[in-house]
Design an enzyme around this catalytic site. Structure first.
Site, short mmCIF file in Angstrom:
data_model
loop_
_atom_site.label_atom_id
_atom_site.label_comp_id
_atom_site.label_asym_id
_atom_site.label_seq_id
_atom_site.Cartn_x
_atom_site.Cartn_y
_atom_site.Cartn_z
N SER A 49 -8.08 21.87 -15.84
CA SER A 49 -8.29 21.02 -16.88
C SER A 49 -8.40 21.48 -18.31
O SER A 49 -8.79 22.58 -18.43
CB SER A 49 -9.45 20.03 -16.81
OG SER A 49 -9.44 19.20 -17.75
N HIS B 169 -10.31 3.46 7.87
CA HIS B 169 -10.46 2.58 6.65
C HIS B 169 -11.05 3.21 5.55
O HIS B 169 -11.77 2.97 4.63
CB HIS B 169 -11.41 1.28 7.02
CG HIS B 169 -10.94 0.69 8.19
ND1 HIS B 169 -9.90 -0.21 8.17
CD2 HIS B 169 -11.33 0.59 9.59
CE1 HIS B 169 -9.69 -0.70 9.63
NE2 HIS B 169 -10.60 -0.08 10.19
#
Length: 499
Positions: free
Chosen positions: A302, A172
Protein backbone atom coordinates in the site's frame (compact mmCIF):
# COMPACT_ATOMS: atom_id res chain seq x y z
CA UNK A 1 -3.24 38.73 -6.45
CA UNK A 2 -2.74 35.48 -8.39
CA UNK A 3 -2.78 32.47 -6.10
CA UNK A 4 -1.09 29.10 -6.60
CA UNK A 5 -4.53 27.63 -7.19
CA UNK A 6 -5.09 30.15 -10.01
CA UNK A 7 -1.72 29.27 -11.49
CA UNK A 8 -2.55 25.55 -11.32
CA UNK A 9 -5.88 26.05 -13.07
CA UNK A 10 -4.18 28.05 -15.83
CA UNK A 11 -1.37 25.49 -16.27
CA UNK A 12 -3.74 22.53 -16.41
CA UNK A 13 -6.56 24.04 -18.46
CA UNK A 14 -5.51 22.73 -21.90
CA UNK A 15 -3.31 19.87 -23.05
CA UNK A 16 -0.36 21.28 -25.04
CA UNK A 17 -0.16 20.13 -28.64
CA UNK A 18 3.52 19.23 -28.34
CA UNK A 19 3.34 17.39 -25.01
CA UNK A 20 3.82 13.62 -24.64
CA UNK A 21 3.49 13.02 -28.37
CA UNK A 22 4.63 9.39 -28.08
CA UNK A 23 1.93 8.53 -25.56
CA UNK A 24 -1.27 9.94 -27.00
CA UNK A 25 -2.84 6.75 -28.32
CA UNK A 26 -4.84 4.39 -26.11
CA UNK A 27 -2.95 1.24 -25.15
CA UNK A 28 -5.02 -1.78 -24.22
CA UNK A 29 -3.90 -2.80 -20.69
CA UNK A 30 -4.73 -6.44 -21.36
CA UNK A 31 -2.02 -6.45 -24.03
CA UNK A 32 0.41 -3.80 -22.77
CA UNK A 33 0.32 -4.68 -19.06
CA UNK A 34 -0.73 -8.29 -18.63
CA UNK A 35 -0.75 -10.49 -21.73
CA UNK A 36 1.98 -13.06 -22.35
CA UNK A 37 4.14 -13.10 -25.45
CA UNK A 38 2.89 -16.58 -26.31
CA UNK A 39 -0.81 -15.74 -26.42
CA UNK A 40 -0.18 -12.30 -27.92
CA UNK A 41 1.60 -14.00 -30.80
CA UNK A 42 -1.34 -16.32 -31.46
CA UNK A 43 -3.57 -13.28 -32.07
CA UNK A 44 -0.91 -11.11 -33.70
CA UNK A 45 -1.02 -9.73 -37.26
CA UNK A 46 2.01 -11.91 -38.02
CA UNK A 47 0.09 -15.06 -37.12
CA UNK A 48 -3.14 -13.97 -38.74
CA UNK A 49 -1.87 -12.86 -42.11
CA UNK A 50 0.78 -15.53 -42.52
CA UNK A 51 -2.06 -18.02 -41.93
CA UNK A 52 -4.02 -16.32 -44.72
CA UNK A 53 -1.08 -16.99 -47.03
CA UNK A 54 -0.81 -20.59 -45.83
CA UNK A 55 -4.50 -21.08 -46.58
CA UNK A 56 -4.16 -19.62 -50.07
CA UNK A 57 -1.12 -21.83 -50.69
CA UNK A 58 -2.85 -24.93 -49.31
CA UNK A 59 -5.88 -24.24 -51.53
CA UNK A 60 -3.75 -23.79 -54.66
CA UNK A 61 -1.73 -26.91 -53.81
CA UNK A 62 -4.86 -29.02 -53.43
CA UNK A 63 -6.39 -27.54 -56.60
CA UNK A 64 -3.24 -28.48 -58.53
CA UNK A 65 -3.30 -32.02 -57.11
CA UNK A 66 -6.88 -32.38 -58.32
CA UNK A 67 -6.07 -31.29 -61.88
CA UNK A 68 -6.37 -27.49 -62.11
CA UNK A 69 -3.78 -25.70 -64.22
CA UNK A 70 -1.50 -24.39 -61.48
CA UNK A 71 2.25 -24.68 -62.00
CA UNK A 72 4.98 -25.72 -59.59
CA UNK A 73 6.58 -22.32 -60.15
CA UNK A 74 3.44 -20.54 -58.97
CA UNK A 75 3.29 -22.68 -55.84
CA UNK A 76 7.01 -22.15 -55.21
CA UNK A 77 6.58 -18.37 -55.24
CA UNK A 78 3.67 -18.66 -52.82
CA UNK A 79 5.64 -20.88 -50.43
CA UNK A 80 8.62 -18.52 -50.59
CA UNK A 81 6.54 -15.59 -49.39
CA UNK A 82 4.47 -17.07 -46.58
CA UNK A 83 6.21 -14.87 -44.02
CA UNK A 84 7.41 -12.07 -46.28
CA UNK A 85 4.43 -9.77 -45.73
CA UNK A 86 4.53 -6.14 -46.82
CA UNK A 87 2.03 -4.73 -44.32
CA UNK A 88 2.40 -1.19 -45.67
CA UNK A 89 1.50 -2.33 -49.20
CA UNK A 90 -1.42 -4.39 -47.85
CA UNK A 91 -2.74 -1.33 -45.99
CA UNK A 92 -2.35 0.80 -49.09
CA UNK A 93 -4.27 -1.73 -51.21
CA UNK A 94 -6.96 -2.11 -48.55
CA UNK A 95 -7.46 1.65 -48.56
CA UNK A 96 -7.74 1.55 -52.35
CA UNK A 97 -10.18 -1.37 -52.51
CA UNK A 98 -11.95 -0.78 -49.18
CA UNK A 99 -11.53 -4.52 -48.59
CA UNK A 100 -8.95 -6.12 -46.27
CA UNK A 101 -8.82 -9.52 -47.95
CA UNK A 102 -8.32 -8.10 -51.43
CA UNK A 103 -5.67 -5.77 -50.04
CA UNK A 104 -3.69 -8.78 -48.89
CA UNK A 105 -4.41 -10.74 -52.08
CA UNK A 106 -2.73 -7.97 -54.07
CA UNK A 107 0.13 -7.62 -51.56
CA UNK A 108 0.75 -11.37 -51.83
CA UNK A 109 0.48 -11.25 -55.60
CA UNK A 110 2.99 -8.41 -55.81
CA UNK A 111 5.54 -10.57 -54.03
CA UNK A 112 4.52 -13.76 -55.86
CA UNK A 113 3.63 -12.34 -59.30
CA UNK A 114 3.52 -15.69 -61.10
CA UNK A 115 0.89 -16.87 -58.60
CA UNK A 116 -1.29 -13.76 -58.77
CA UNK A 117 -3.79 -15.37 -61.21
CA UNK A 118 -4.47 -18.31 -58.86
CA UNK A 119 -4.37 -16.71 -55.40
CA UNK A 120 -7.82 -17.01 -53.75
CA UNK A 121 -9.08 -19.07 -56.70
CA UNK A 122 -12.71 -20.04 -56.08
CA UNK A 123 -12.62 -18.73 -52.51
CA UNK A 124 -14.56 -16.11 -50.59
CA UNK A 125 -13.24 -13.83 -47.86
CA UNK A 126 -14.45 -16.19 -45.16
CA UNK A 127 -12.22 -18.92 -46.56
CA UNK A 128 -9.21 -17.09 -45.14
CA UNK A 129 -11.03 -15.17 -42.40
CA UNK A 130 -12.97 -17.97 -40.74
CA UNK A 131 -10.39 -20.69 -41.25
CA UNK A 132 -7.71 -18.45 -39.78
CA UNK A 133 -9.90 -17.77 -36.76
CA UNK A 134 -10.16 -21.51 -36.22
CA UNK A 135 -6.40 -21.98 -36.61
CA UNK A 136 -5.86 -19.27 -34.00
CA UNK A 137 -8.51 -20.74 -31.68
CA UNK A 138 -6.83 -24.14 -31.97
CA UNK A 139 -3.41 -22.71 -31.12
CA UNK A 140 -4.86 -20.69 -28.26
CA UNK A 141 -6.67 -23.74 -26.84
CA UNK A 142 -3.43 -25.71 -26.97
CA UNK A 143 -1.69 -23.01 -24.95
CA UNK A 144 -4.53 -22.83 -22.42
CA UNK A 145 -4.46 -26.63 -22.15
CA UNK A 146 -0.72 -26.66 -21.44
CA UNK A 147 -1.01 -24.03 -18.76
CA UNK A 148 -3.98 -25.73 -17.11
CA UNK A 149 -1.94 -28.91 -16.83
CA UNK A 150 0.91 -26.91 -15.29
CA UNK A 151 -1.39 -25.32 -12.68
CA UNK A 152 -2.72 -28.76 -11.72
CA UNK A 153 0.82 -30.08 -11.34
CA UNK A 154 1.76 -27.15 -9.10
CA UNK A 155 -1.37 -27.47 -6.97
CA UNK A 156 -0.72 -31.19 -6.60
CA UNK A 157 2.45 -30.40 -4.70
CA UNK A 158 0.62 -27.99 -2.40
CA UNK A 159 -2.17 -30.50 -1.74
CA UNK A 160 0.33 -33.26 -0.94
CA UNK A 161 2.32 -31.05 1.40
CA UNK A 162 -0.72 -29.99 3.43
CA UNK A 163 -2.99 -33.04 3.15
CA UNK A 164 -2.79 -33.74 6.91
CA UNK A 165 -2.96 -30.15 8.23
CA UNK A 166 -6.34 -29.68 9.95
CA UNK A 167 -8.13 -26.42 9.27
CA UNK A 168 -11.54 -24.99 9.90
CA UNK A 169 -14.10 -25.75 7.27
CA UNK A 170 -16.55 -22.98 6.51
CA UNK A 171 -20.16 -23.13 5.42
CA UNK A 172 -22.01 -19.81 5.05
CA UNK A 173 -18.54 -18.45 5.95
CA UNK A 174 -19.20 -19.65 9.48
CA UNK A 175 -16.96 -22.21 11.25
CA UNK A 176 -17.96 -25.76 10.37
CA UNK A 177 -16.52 -29.27 10.65
CA UNK A 178 -12.77 -29.51 10.18
CA UNK A 179 -11.14 -30.36 6.88
CA UNK A 180 -7.48 -30.12 5.88
CA UNK A 181 -5.61 -27.45 3.94
CA UNK A 182 -4.72 -30.04 1.29
CA UNK A 183 -8.32 -31.24 0.97
CA UNK A 184 -9.48 -27.68 0.37
CA UNK A 185 -6.87 -27.41 -2.38
CA UNK A 186 -8.36 -30.47 -4.09
CA UNK A 187 -11.67 -28.61 -4.35
CA UNK A 188 -9.90 -25.98 -6.45
CA UNK A 189 -8.21 -28.71 -8.46
CA UNK A 190 -11.48 -30.54 -9.10
CA UNK A 191 -12.91 -27.44 -10.76
CA UNK A 192 -9.82 -26.95 -12.89
CA UNK A 193 -9.80 -30.64 -13.84
CA UNK A 194 -13.36 -30.31 -15.14
CA UNK A 195 -12.23 -27.26 -17.11
CA UNK A 196 -9.32 -29.24 -18.56
CA UNK A 197 -11.70 -31.95 -19.72
CA UNK A 198 -13.87 -29.35 -21.46
CA UNK A 199 -10.83 -27.81 -23.12
CA UNK A 200 -9.73 -31.22 -24.37
CA UNK A 201 -13.19 -31.86 -25.78
CA UNK A 202 -13.12 -28.60 -27.71
CA UNK A 203 -9.62 -29.34 -29.00
CA UNK A 204 -10.65 -32.80 -30.17
CA UNK A 205 -13.85 -31.71 -31.89
CA UNK A 206 -12.89 -28.29 -33.30
CA UNK A 207 -13.55 -28.42 -37.05
CA UNK A 208 -12.12 -26.36 -39.86
CA UNK A 209 -14.59 -24.35 -41.93
CA UNK A 210 -12.97 -25.79 -44.99
CA UNK A 211 -13.72 -24.94 -48.60
CA UNK A 212 -17.34 -23.87 -48.75
CA UNK A 213 -17.78 -20.89 -51.09
CA UNK A 214 -19.84 -17.75 -50.68
CA UNK A 215 -23.00 -19.20 -49.15
CA UNK A 216 -21.72 -22.62 -48.18
CA UNK A 217 -22.85 -24.43 -51.33
CA UNK A 218 -19.35 -24.86 -52.88
CA UNK A 219 -20.83 -23.63 -56.18
CA UNK A 220 -17.65 -21.82 -57.29
CA UNK A 221 -15.55 -24.93 -56.78
CA UNK A 222 -18.10 -27.10 -58.55
CA UNK A 223 -17.72 -24.70 -61.48
CA UNK A 224 -13.91 -24.91 -61.36
CA UNK A 225 -14.04 -28.70 -61.48
CA UNK A 226 -16.65 -28.87 -64.25
CA UNK A 227 -19.39 -30.27 -62.05
CA UNK A 228 -17.25 -33.03 -60.51
CA UNK A 229 -18.74 -33.38 -57.02
CA UNK A 230 -16.14 -35.90 -55.89
CA UNK A 231 -13.28 -33.54 -56.66
CA UNK A 232 -14.96 -30.74 -54.70
CA UNK A 233 -15.29 -33.07 -51.71
CA UNK A 234 -11.69 -34.17 -52.11
CA UNK A 235 -10.58 -30.53 -52.27
CA UNK A 236 -12.33 -29.77 -49.00
CA UNK A 237 -10.76 -32.80 -47.33
CA UNK A 238 -7.30 -32.13 -48.71
CA UNK A 239 -7.19 -28.50 -47.59
CA UNK A 240 -8.17 -29.61 -44.09
CA UNK A 241 -5.36 -32.16 -44.10
CA UNK A 242 -2.80 -29.61 -45.27
CA UNK A 243 -3.85 -27.23 -42.48
CA UNK A 244 -3.66 -29.95 -39.84
CA UNK A 245 -7.39 -30.49 -39.26
CA UNK A 246 -9.03 -33.89 -39.25
CA UNK A 247 -12.36 -32.63 -40.52
CA UNK A 248 -14.35 -29.67 -41.74
CA UNK A 249 -17.70 -28.65 -40.32
CA UNK A 250 -20.35 -30.66 -42.19
CA UNK A 251 -22.39 -27.70 -43.44
CA UNK A 252 -22.09 -23.96 -43.24
CA UNK A 253 -23.45 -20.78 -44.66
CA UNK A 254 -20.84 -18.22 -45.62
CA UNK A 255 -19.38 -18.65 -42.13
CA UNK A 256 -19.13 -21.56 -39.76
CA UNK A 257 -21.82 -21.42 -37.10
CA UNK A 258 -20.96 -18.88 -34.43
CA UNK A 259 -22.29 -21.31 -31.83
CA UNK A 260 -18.79 -22.84 -31.86
CA UNK A 261 -17.41 -19.62 -30.43
CA UNK A 262 -20.09 -19.51 -27.74
CA UNK A 263 -18.98 -22.97 -26.64
CA UNK A 264 -15.30 -21.96 -26.70
CA UNK A 265 -15.87 -18.79 -24.69
CA UNK A 266 -18.06 -20.73 -22.26
CA UNK A 267 -15.12 -23.06 -21.57
CA UNK A 268 -12.86 -20.07 -20.97
CA UNK A 269 -15.53 -18.57 -18.73
CA UNK A 270 -15.49 -21.84 -16.78
CA UNK A 271 -11.74 -21.52 -16.21
CA UNK A 272 -12.26 -17.95 -15.06
CA UNK A 273 -14.98 -19.09 -12.66
CA UNK A 274 -12.69 -21.72 -11.15
CA UNK A 275 -9.87 -19.21 -10.80
CA UNK A 276 -12.15 -16.65 -9.16
CA UNK A 277 -13.38 -19.25 -6.66
CA UNK A 278 -9.84 -20.31 -5.78
CA UNK A 279 -8.46 -16.80 -5.45
CA UNK A 280 -11.55 -15.64 -3.58
CA UNK A 281 -10.81 -18.34 -0.99
CA UNK A 282 -7.17 -17.26 -0.84
CA UNK A 283 -8.16 -13.63 -0.28
CA UNK A 284 -10.43 -14.61 2.60
CA UNK A 285 -7.74 -16.84 4.12
CA UNK A 286 -5.19 -14.02 3.76
CA UNK A 287 -7.50 -11.84 5.83
CA UNK A 288 -7.43 -14.54 8.52
CA UNK A 289 -3.61 -14.57 8.19
CA UNK A 290 -3.69 -18.31 7.51
CA UNK A 291 -2.12 -18.13 4.04
CA UNK A 292 -0.20 -15.58 1.98
CA UNK A 293 0.41 -15.44 -1.72
CA UNK A 294 3.98 -14.80 -2.97
CA UNK A 295 5.30 -11.40 -1.87
CA UNK A 296 8.48 -9.98 -3.36
CA UNK A 297 11.19 -8.58 -1.08
CA UNK A 298 10.76 -5.04 -2.40
CA UNK A 299 7.01 -5.28 -3.10
CA UNK A 300 4.84 -2.49 -1.69
CA UNK A 301 1.39 -3.49 -0.45
CA UNK A 302 0.00 0.00 0.00
CA UNK A 303 1.29 3.49 -0.83
CA UNK A 304 -0.08 4.71 2.51
CA UNK A 305 -0.07 1.71 4.86
CA UNK A 306 3.47 0.37 4.68
CA UNK A 307 2.74 -2.73 6.78
CA UNK A 308 0.18 -4.18 4.36
CA UNK A 309 0.65 -7.38 2.37
CA UNK A 310 -2.33 -7.32 0.06
CA UNK A 311 -3.21 -10.43 -2.01
CA UNK A 312 -2.85 -8.37 -5.17
CA UNK A 313 -2.24 -11.27 -7.56
CA UNK A 314 -5.36 -13.07 -6.38
CA UNK A 315 -7.25 -9.80 -6.69
CA UNK A 316 -5.98 -9.40 -10.25
CA UNK A 317 -7.15 -12.92 -11.07
CA UNK A 318 -10.62 -12.11 -9.77
CA UNK A 319 -10.70 -8.84 -11.70
CA UNK A 320 -9.70 -10.41 -15.02
CA UNK A 321 -11.91 -13.44 -14.37
CA UNK A 322 -14.91 -11.18 -13.92
CA UNK A 323 -14.25 -9.79 -17.41
CA UNK A 324 -13.73 -13.17 -19.08
CA UNK A 325 -16.86 -14.59 -17.44
CA UNK A 326 -18.94 -11.89 -19.13
CA UNK A 327 -17.72 -12.50 -22.70
CA UNK A 328 -19.87 -15.54 -23.61
CA UNK A 329 -22.92 -13.28 -23.54
CA UNK A 330 -21.57 -11.39 -26.56
CA UNK A 331 -20.90 -14.66 -28.38
CA UNK A 332 -24.42 -15.87 -27.60
CA UNK A 333 -26.01 -12.75 -29.07
CA UNK A 334 -23.70 -12.88 -32.09
CA UNK A 335 -24.77 -16.41 -32.89
CA UNK A 336 -28.46 -15.79 -32.26
CA UNK A 337 -28.56 -12.68 -34.43
CA UNK A 338 -26.92 -14.07 -37.56
CA UNK A 339 -29.51 -13.89 -40.38
CA UNK A 340 -29.73 -16.72 -42.89
CA UNK A 341 -26.31 -17.53 -44.39
CA UNK A 342 -24.45 -14.62 -42.75
CA UNK A 343 -24.59 -11.00 -41.68
CA UNK A 344 -21.52 -8.85 -41.12
CA UNK A 345 -22.57 -7.65 -37.68
CA UNK A 346 -20.59 -10.57 -36.30
CA UNK A 347 -17.27 -9.16 -37.49
CA UNK A 348 -16.37 -6.26 -35.20
CA UNK A 349 -17.36 -7.91 -31.95
CA UNK A 350 -15.49 -11.12 -32.78
CA UNK A 351 -12.31 -9.14 -33.46
CA UNK A 352 -12.56 -8.00 -29.84
CA UNK A 353 -13.98 -10.84 -27.75
CA UNK A 354 -12.16 -13.82 -29.25
CA UNK A 355 -8.61 -12.56 -28.66
CA UNK A 356 -9.47 -10.91 -25.35
CA UNK A 357 -11.10 -14.03 -23.93
CA UNK A 358 -7.96 -16.05 -24.62
CA UNK A 359 -5.56 -13.28 -23.59
CA UNK A 360 -7.40 -12.85 -20.30
CA UNK A 361 -7.57 -16.59 -19.61
CA UNK A 362 -3.87 -17.00 -20.37
CA UNK A 363 -2.95 -14.27 -17.88
CA UNK A 364 -5.23 -15.86 -15.27
CA UNK A 365 -3.51 -19.24 -15.66
CA UNK A 366 -0.05 -17.69 -15.41
CA UNK A 367 -1.11 -15.97 -12.21
CA UNK A 368 -2.67 -19.14 -10.78
CA UNK A 369 0.55 -21.06 -11.32
CA UNK A 370 2.61 -18.26 -9.79
CA UNK A 371 0.33 -18.00 -6.75
CA UNK A 372 0.16 -21.77 -6.27
CA UNK A 373 3.92 -22.17 -6.52
CA UNK A 374 4.58 -19.64 -3.76
CA UNK A 375 1.46 -19.97 -1.61
CA UNK A 376 2.60 -19.90 2.03
CA UNK A 377 0.66 -21.46 4.89
CA UNK A 378 1.07 -20.37 8.52
CA UNK A 379 0.34 -23.61 10.42
CA UNK A 380 0.27 -22.07 13.89
CA UNK A 381 -2.27 -19.48 12.83
CA UNK A 382 -4.33 -22.21 11.19
CA UNK A 383 -4.15 -24.23 14.42
CA UNK A 384 -5.14 -21.27 16.59
CA UNK A 385 -8.31 -20.82 14.55
CA UNK A 386 -9.03 -24.54 14.83
CA UNK A 387 -8.52 -24.62 18.58
CA UNK A 388 -10.75 -21.59 19.08
CA UNK A 389 -13.70 -23.50 17.63
CA UNK A 390 -12.81 -27.13 18.33
CA UNK A 391 -14.28 -27.21 21.85
CA UNK A 392 -17.75 -26.68 20.41
CA UNK A 393 -17.19 -29.38 17.79
CA UNK A 394 -15.90 -31.86 20.35
CA UNK A 395 -19.05 -31.72 22.49
CA UNK A 396 -20.80 -34.53 20.60
CA UNK A 397 -17.86 -36.89 21.17
CA UNK A 398 -17.63 -35.86 24.83
CA UNK A 399 -21.32 -36.50 25.37
CA UNK A 400 -21.13 -39.94 23.74
CA UNK A 401 -18.18 -40.99 25.92
CA UNK A 402 -20.08 -39.94 29.04
CA UNK A 403 -23.16 -41.89 27.93
CA UNK A 404 -20.99 -44.98 27.47
CA UNK A 405 -19.87 -44.51 31.06
CA UNK A 406 -23.49 -44.55 32.28
CA UNK A 407 -24.54 -40.93 31.89
CA UNK A 408 -28.02 -39.69 30.85
CA UNK A 409 -27.90 -38.43 27.26
CA UNK A 410 -30.62 -35.79 27.76
CA UNK A 411 -29.12 -34.41 30.97
CA UNK A 412 -25.67 -34.28 29.40
CA UNK A 413 -27.01 -32.55 26.29
CA UNK A 414 -28.68 -29.85 28.38
CA UNK A 415 -25.58 -29.35 30.51
CA UNK A 416 -23.35 -28.99 27.44
CA UNK A 417 -25.83 -26.59 25.88
CA UNK A 418 -25.73 -24.35 28.95
CA UNK A 419 -21.92 -24.49 29.20
CA UNK A 420 -21.57 -23.78 25.47
CA UNK A 421 -23.78 -20.72 25.71
CA UNK A 422 -21.76 -19.44 28.63
CA UNK A 423 -18.46 -20.01 26.79
CA UNK A 424 -19.83 -18.36 23.68
CA UNK A 425 -20.83 -15.32 25.71
CA UNK A 426 -17.28 -15.04 26.99
CA UNK A 427 -15.86 -15.21 23.46
CA UNK A 428 -18.30 -12.74 21.93
CA UNK A 429 -19.04 -10.50 24.86
CA UNK A 430 -15.64 -10.23 26.46
CA UNK A 431 -13.31 -11.06 23.57
CA UNK A 432 -11.63 -13.78 25.60
CA UNK A 433 -10.54 -17.27 24.47
CA UNK A 434 -13.00 -20.13 24.34
CA UNK A 435 -13.06 -21.64 27.87
CA UNK A 436 -15.60 -24.44 27.25
CA UNK A 437 -13.08 -27.19 28.03
CA UNK A 438 -12.23 -25.61 31.38
CA UNK A 439 -15.94 -25.45 32.21
CA UNK A 440 -16.36 -29.14 31.32
CA UNK A 441 -13.30 -30.06 33.38
CA UNK A 442 -14.92 -28.32 36.36
CA UNK A 443 -18.29 -30.05 35.96
CA UNK A 444 -18.75 -33.36 37.80
CA UNK A 445 -21.29 -34.64 35.27
CA UNK A 446 -18.41 -35.04 32.81
CA UNK A 447 -16.03 -36.75 35.22
CA UNK A 448 -15.87 -39.81 32.96
CA UNK A 449 -13.86 -37.86 30.36
CA UNK A 450 -11.85 -35.48 32.51
CA UNK A 451 -8.68 -37.53 32.02
CA UNK A 452 -9.32 -37.90 28.29
CA UNK A 453 -10.16 -34.33 27.29
CA UNK A 454 -6.71 -33.41 25.98
CA UNK A 455 -6.50 -36.41 23.66
CA UNK A 456 -10.14 -35.91 22.61
CA UNK A 457 -9.17 -32.39 21.49
CA UNK A 458 -6.69 -33.62 18.90
CA UNK A 459 -7.78 -31.91 15.61
CA UNK A 460 -6.75 -34.97 13.61
CA UNK A 461 -9.71 -36.82 15.09
CA UNK A 462 -12.13 -34.43 13.41
CA UNK A 463 -10.94 -34.32 9.78
CA UNK A 464 -12.70 -37.52 8.71
CA UNK A 465 -11.22 -39.03 5.54
CA UNK A 466 -9.81 -35.73 4.28
CA UNK A 467 -6.15 -36.91 4.11
CA UNK A 468 -7.15 -40.17 2.43
CA UNK A 469 -9.39 -38.29 0.00
CA UNK A 470 -6.44 -36.12 -1.03
CA UNK A 471 -4.28 -39.16 -1.74
CA UNK A 472 -7.06 -40.93 -3.63
CA UNK A 473 -7.93 -37.85 -5.69
CA UNK A 474 -4.33 -37.20 -6.67
CA UNK A 475 -3.63 -40.84 -7.54
CA UNK A 476 -6.89 -41.58 -9.36
CA UNK A 477 -7.72 -38.25 -11.02
CA UNK A 478 -4.64 -36.04 -11.27
CA UNK A 479 -1.71 -38.40 -11.80
CA UNK A 480 -3.18 -39.97 -14.97
CA UNK A 481 -3.65 -36.47 -16.44
CA UNK A 482 -0.12 -35.42 -15.56
CA UNK A 483 1.29 -38.66 -16.97
CA UNK A 484 -0.64 -38.26 -20.22
CA UNK A 485 0.70 -34.72 -20.55
CA UNK A 486 4.20 -35.17 -19.13
CA UNK A 487 5.81 -33.71 -22.24
CA UNK A 488 3.82 -30.49 -21.83
CA UNK A 489 5.18 -30.12 -18.30
CA UNK A 490 8.71 -29.89 -19.74
CA UNK A 491 7.86 -26.79 -21.75
CA UNK A 492 8.88 -23.53 -20.10
CA UNK A 493 6.56 -20.54 -20.54
CA UNK A 494 8.13 -17.64 -22.38
CA UNK A 495 7.27 -15.12 -19.70
CA UNK A 496 5.91 -15.05 -16.17
CA UNK A 497 4.27 -12.59 -13.80
CA UNK A 498 5.96 -9.19 -13.82
CA UNK A 499 3.48 -6.87 -12.09
Amino acid sequence: MTTNADKFLEASAEFPDDALTDHRVYEHPLVQRYATKEMSFVWSPAMKFSTWRKLWTALATAEQELGLDISDQQLEQMRANLYNIDFALAAEKEKEFRHDVMGHVHAFGTQAPLAMPVIHLGATSCYVGDNTDLVQIRAALQLVHRKLVKVLATLKGFAQQHKDLPTLGFTHYQPAQLTTVGKRCTLWMQDLLLDLQRVEHEMETLPMRGVKGTTGTQASFLELFDGDHDKVKQLNQRVCQLMGFEKAIAVSGQTYTRKIEFYILSVLSGIAQSAYKMCGDIRLLANLKQVEEPFAKTQIGSSAMAYKRNPMRSERVCSLARYVMGLPDGAAHTHAQQWFERTLDDSAIRRVILPEAFLGTDVILNLLDNISDGLHVWPEVVRSHVMAELPFMATENIMMECVKAGGDRQELHEEIRVLSMEAGAVVKGQGKPNDLMERIKGNAKFAAVHDKLDEMMDPQLFVGRAPEQVVEFLEQEIDPVLEANRELLQIESVDGVNV
